[in-house]
Motif scaffolding. Structure first.
Motif, PDB file in Angstrom:
ATOM      1  N   HIS A 153       0.830  -1.210   0.000  1.00  0.00           N
ATOM      2  CA  HIS A 153       0.000   0.000   0.000  1.00  0.00           C
ATOM      3  C   HIS A 153       0.863   1.259   0.000  1.00  0.00           C
ATOM      4  O   HIS A 153       0.551   2.237  -0.693  1.00  0.00           O
TER       5      HIS A 153
ATOM      6  N   HIS B  40      -5.320   1.675  -5.669  1.00  0.00           N
ATOM      7  CA  HIS B  40      -4.277   2.637  -6.051  1.00  0.00           C
ATOM      8  C   HIS B  40      -4.036   2.620  -7.563  1.00  0.00           C
ATOM      9  O   HIS B  40      -2.888   2.556  -8.030  1.00  0.00           O
TER      10      HIS B  40
ATOM     11  N   PRO C  74       1.398   4.533  -8.219  1.00  0.00           N
ATOM     12  CA  PRO C  74       0.180   3.750  -8.402  1.00  0.00           C
ATOM     13  C   PRO C  74       0.250   2.858  -9.643  1.00  0.00           C
ATOM     14  O   PRO C  74       1.223   2.862 -10.393  1.00  0.00           O
TER      15      PRO C  74
ATOM     16  N   THR D  40       0.834   3.991  -3.024  1.00  0.00           N
ATOM     17  CA  THR D  40       0.416   5.375  -2.765  1.00  0.00           C
ATOM     18  C   THR D  40       1.308   6.348  -3.515  1.00  0.00           C
ATOM     19  O   THR D  40       0.841   7.357  -4.065  1.00  0.00           O
TER      20      THR D  40
END
Length: 379
Positions: free
Chosen positions: A52, A97, A59, A56
Motif C-alpha cells: 500500500h 491505487h 500507483p 500510494t
C-alpha cells in the motif's frame, strides 16, 4: 455523437502538430539516489502494508479496461459511488491505487466492416461521456504529463485505447482524426495489411504514422511475423496490452520467450493480464508470469493489465482493481525490489509515454502526414 461531431478537426487541424506535443515532458517519477521510495513506511512493515505504501507513491497504470464492453449492457450505473454490476468503479480504483487506466474500445464480434469506423467513434463518445459524468474520480489524459496531473489531483487518468485496426478502414486520414479525438493505442491485427504473413507495405506505413503521431502499436494477438516486423520498424516502444508468458501457459495471445526477449531488447512493454485463461487461477500464477517476463524481457519491459470488465474470469483474490495491493504484496514476498515494483506499476508506462512524445517531436520535423493508400501500396 454530437460532441464528437463538434470536435472533428478540419483537414488543416488534422495535419498540424497537436497541442500535446508542445507540452513539457513530466519530471522523472523516481527519487534521487539515497532517497527512499516509501519514506513513510516503517522498516518492519509486512508485505501488504509495504505494498500500500509503494502504490500510494507509485500507483498502478492498468493496461486494459473493458468498461466499454460492460457499461452499454447496463440500464444505469454510477461509478462514482460504486456499482456492483461492474468490476471497475471509482471506490475500487482508489482502494487498489490505480492511477491510470487504458480504456479499450470494444467492437462486437461479427461487426460488419462498414460499421467499424462508426462503432469506434461511438465507443470514443461513450468513454468521453463516462469521464465527464464522473469528474471527481476520472480525468481524460493524452500524455504522460496529463496522467501525472490527474494523479496529483486525486483522479484516475483515462487513456483511450487500444482500438482495433479495423477502425481505420484502411485510411491514414481516419487514423489522424482518431488521434485528434484522443486515441493513443492501435492493435495491429485482423486486417489485410497486418495478418499471418506480417505487415504489408501499407501496414509499414501505418507504423510510421503511429510514430509520427506519438501513438502506440499494440501487438497482443498479432502474429509473430507482425510482431517482429513492427519491433524492427517502430522507433516508439510497442505495447502488448494483454500478453503473458506462453512457456508457462500456452494461450495464443501469450508471447514465446524469443519474442519476449526481442520485446525487451526493443524497450517495449508487456502488460501481463490478470485473467485465469492467460495467467492461471491464483495470485501466485500471475506472479509466476510476472517473474518470468521480468527475467526474459527485463524489469523495464513488464507491466500490468487488469482486463477487468472484459468478460474474462479472473484469478482468485484478484476479482477487481481493489486487489492490486495483494498482488504487489506477493511480489514483495518473492523478493522484488521497490524499484522493480515501481517500474512494474507506474514507471514503465511513464517511460514509454515519454519516449513516444520525444519520437513524435523528432518525426514531425522529418516527415509530413502520410497520404499513402492501401490500393497504391498493396494493390
Amino acid at each position: 455523437m454530437a460532441d464528437l461531431r463538434d470536435e472533428l478537426p478540419t483537414a488543416t487541424e488534422v495535419t498540424a502538430p497537436p497541442d500535446d506535443l508542445d507540452e513539457d515532458l513530466p519530471d522523472d517519477p523516481f527519487p534521487t539516489a539515497g532517497q527512499s521510495l516509501v519514506p513513510d513506511c516503517p522498516p518492519d512493515a509486512g508485505p501488504l502494508e509495504r505494498a500500500h505504501a509503494l502504490l500510494t507513491a507509485h500507483p498502478v497504470a492498468d493496461g486494459c479496461s473493458g468498461l466499454s464492453r460492460a457499461l452499454p449492457l447496463l440500464p444505469r450505473y454510477d461509478l462514482e459511488l460504486g456499482d456492483s454490476n461492474v468490476d471497475t468503479d471509482v471506490p475500487r480504483l482508489r482502494e487498489g491505487h490505480v492511477g491510470a487506466l487504458f480504456w479499450a474500445l470494444h467492437l462486437p464480434e461479427g461487426l460488419p466492416a462498414t460499421r467499424a469506423v462508426g462503432a469506434t467513434l461511438e465507443q470514443l463518445d461513450l468513454a468521453r461521456t463516462v469521464v465527464a459524468q464522473h469528474p471527481e474520480g476520472l480525468r481524460l489524459a493524452r500524455t504522460a504529463g496529463q496522467i501525472i496531473d490527474a494523479r496529483n489531483c486525486g483522479r484516475t487518468a483515462v487513456v483511450l485505447g487500444p482500438a482495433g485496426a479495423a477502425a481505420l478502414d484502411d485510411s491514414l486520414g481516419i487514423l489522424r482524426i482518431l488521434h485528434s479525438l484522443g486515441l493513443r493505442v492501435l492493435t495491429l491485427s485482423g486486417t489485410s495489411w497486418a495478418g499471418e504473413a506480417g505487415l504489408t507495405r501499407f501496414g509499414e506505413e501505418v507504423v510510421h504514422e503511429l510514430n509520427r503521431l506519438g501513438m502506440f502499436a499494440d501487438l497482443s494477438g498479432a502474429g509473430d511475423a507482425v510482431v517482429r516486423r513492427t519491433l524492427a520498424l517502430s522507433r516508439t516502444p510497442v505495447l502488448c496490452t494483454r500478453s503473458a508468458a506462453r512457456s508457462l501457459r500456452p494461450h495464443p495471445a501469450n508471447l514465446p520467450d524469443e519474442l519476449l526477449a526481442e520485446l525487451g531488447a526493443a524497450q517495449g512493454l508487456c502488460l501481463v493480464p490478470l485473467t485465469a485463461a492467460q495467467t492461471g487461477p491464483s495470485v501466485k500464477d500471475v506472479a509466476d508470469h510476472l517473474d518470468h517476463v521480468r527475467t526474459v524481457a527485463g524489469p523495464q519491459s513488464v507491466g500490468l493489465s487488469g482486463t477487468y470488465d472484459t468478460g474474462a474470469a479472473h484469478p482468485q483474490d484478484l476479482a477487481d482493481p481493489s486487489r492490486y495491493p495483494h498482488l504487489v504484496a506477493e511480489l514483495i514476498h518473492r523478493g522484488w525490489s521497490d524499484t522493480e515494483i515501481t517500474l512494474l506499476t507506474w514507471g514503465n508506462v511513464q517511460r514509454v509515454l515519454r519516449s513516444a512524445h520525444c519520437t513524435a517531436q523528432e518525426a514531425r520535423q522529418r516527415r509530413q502526414p502520410s497520404t499513402a493508400r492501401l490500393a497504391e501500396l498493396d494493390g
